[in-house]
Design a protein around this motif. Structure first.
Motif, PDB file in Angstrom:
ATOM      1  N   THR A   1       0.864  -1.179   0.000  1.00 15.17           N
ATOM      2  CA  THR A   1       0.000   0.000   0.000  1.00 15.17           C
ATOM      3  C   THR A   1       0.903   1.231   0.000  1.00 15.17           C
ATOM      4  O   THR A   1       1.785   1.356   0.867  1.00 15.17           O
ATOM      5  N   TYR A   2       0.677   2.148  -0.941  1.00 11.29           N
ATOM      6  CA  TYR A   2       1.589   3.266  -1.144  1.00 11.29           C
ATOM      7  C   TYR A   2       0.830   4.587  -1.158  1.00 11.29           C
ATOM      8  O   TYR A   2      -0.163   4.742  -1.877  1.00 11.29           O
ATOM      9  N   TRP A   3       1.315   5.510  -0.353  1.00 13.66           N
ATOM     10  CA  TRP A   3       0.751   6.861  -0.322  1.00 13.66           C
ATOM     11  C   TRP A   3       1.399   7.677  -1.429  1.00 13.66           C
ATOM     12  O   TRP A   3       2.612   7.815  -1.485  1.00 13.66           O
TER      13      TRP A   3
ATOM     14  N   TYR B   1       0.204   2.562   5.475  1.00 13.22           N
ATOM     15  CA  TYR B   1       0.814   2.383   4.157  1.00 13.22           C
ATOM     16  C   TYR B   1       2.245   1.883   4.352  1.00 13.22           C
ATOM     17  O   TYR B   1       2.863   2.070   5.407  1.00 13.22           O
TER      18      TYR B   1
END
Length: 363
Positions: free
Chosen positions: A62-64, A83
């Motif tokens: 999960t990437y911001w 994230y």
């Protein structure tokens, strides 16, 4: 009054702790989504959106997506710890102070930062040095030439923003083509789209938007402008003192990119496809080295015989412009949906005559 202003006209009347909602239900809102919420209820819904996305798909990361903008900052602040890393697309066209801000915030929060760069440079695109690699023009014709106008926005988005993100996806997931679809993994990209930020977003944004091996998640999609203001007031340092850099004055402070205070946008991409009147002068006032770089490219383009050799100059027929992607929140939509330009007119930033010049097809 524009449709966007009508939707948010009462936002300033909302006091902290009061529920708020958009007057109309967004077309892509789930059943039961369009309800009034207090800020704390909106925060709960944001976490629920991410929970649903993670439960529905085989997620490996999960990437911001940190652009350096104000809405992006709230996404990261709200979901700290949820994230795996931060992604920042350094388009090569933007204000270096924005990339430095993203770097500083990631370091202060102990986050892993991946700074992504496009394969093809903006300068090479403008000068027509990037030759098409596929299709009927492969091997002989540039994919673009000149400073972009509305018709070039799609090309610039794909080359400067989308390509690095797609490459990161491939590098992260590897080759999954031989795997059964049920076994293919996905990654989550966390963005800051909201239904209330523009007419384009109101029509098209979704809380969870799967697209191949990427699941685009917009945790703030249901937040109103009043929710955003209340969150900033709650978490950003308001003390009357000399602030720490980016207002990270205490643990848990909401950061502020100083570029947004100067030019009212993150400045991470200055391709110029939808530059507003006087924008280059504004950039030059606060960031003269950035304006000097763009003006030097103008000179180089003119000397090379490039027809559209002025930054912010319209290049091509605006009727060819189409929605280019999820990461250009301040860019104009397709013809008939030019809500940003309408806002410039409605707020007096441009005259009715300038508005007409922007919206009529180019000769």
């Amino acid at each position: 009054m524009s449709s966007r202003n009508r939707r948010t006209a009462n936002a300033a009347d909302m006091f902290p702790g009061m529920p708020d909602l958009l007057p109309k239900a967004p077309p892509k809102a789930e059943d039961g989504e369009h309800v009034a919420r207090t800020l704390d209820e909106a925060i709960g819904r944001s976490n629920e959106i991410l929970d649903v996305a993670l439960a529905a798909h085989p997620i490996v990361g999960t990437y911001w997506l940190s652009s350096g903008g104000n809405d992006s900052a709230i996404v990261g602040h709200l979901l700290r710890g949820r994230y795996d890393a931060v992604l920042h697309v350094n388009t090569g066209t933007g204000i270096p102070a924005t990339t430095q801000y993203v770097t500083d915030v990631a370091a202060a929060w102990g986050d892993t930062l991946h700074e992504l760069h496009p394969k093809n440079r903006y300068e090479d695109l403008v000068l027509g040095k990037v030759i098409a690699g596929s299709g009927p023009n492969a091997g002989w014709r540039p994919i673009w030439k000149g400073f972009p106008g509305p018709a070039g926005h799609k090309v610039m988005y794909r080359q400067l923003k989308n390509e690095p993100l797609m490459r990161f996806r491939r590098e992260t997931l590897g080759d999954q083509t031989r795997l059964p679809r049920a076994d293919r993994k996905k990654i989550v990209y966390l963005g800051g789209m909201r239904w209330g930020e523009s007419e384009k977003r109101f029509r098209n944004a979704e809380a969870i938007d799967p697209d191949g091996s990427i699941v685009w998640v917009s945790p703030l999609v249901h937040w109103t402008d009043a929710h955003m203001r209340e969150y900033r007031a709650r978490h950003r340092c308001q003390q009357d003192h000399e602030h720490a850099e980016h207002r990270l004055c205490f643990d848990g402070a909401l950061p502020l990119n100083e570029v947004t205070e100067h030019i009212h946008m993150s400045g991470e991409c200055l391709c110029g496809a939808y530059a507003k009147p006087g924008e280059l002068d504004e950039i030059e006032f606060f960031y003269p080295e950035v304006a000097a770089r763009l003006k030097a490219l103008e000179v180089e383009a003119e000397q090379a015989g490039v027809k559209y050799c002025r930054w912010g100059q319209r290049n091509g027929d605006s009727e060819a412009a189409v929605p280019a992607g999820r990461l250009c929140s301040s860019c104009v939509a397709i013809p008939g949906q030019d809500d940003l330009i309408d806002q410039w007119r409605d707020t007096g930033l441009i005259t009715p005559e300038q508005h007409a010049a922007f919206t009529r097809p180019a000769a």
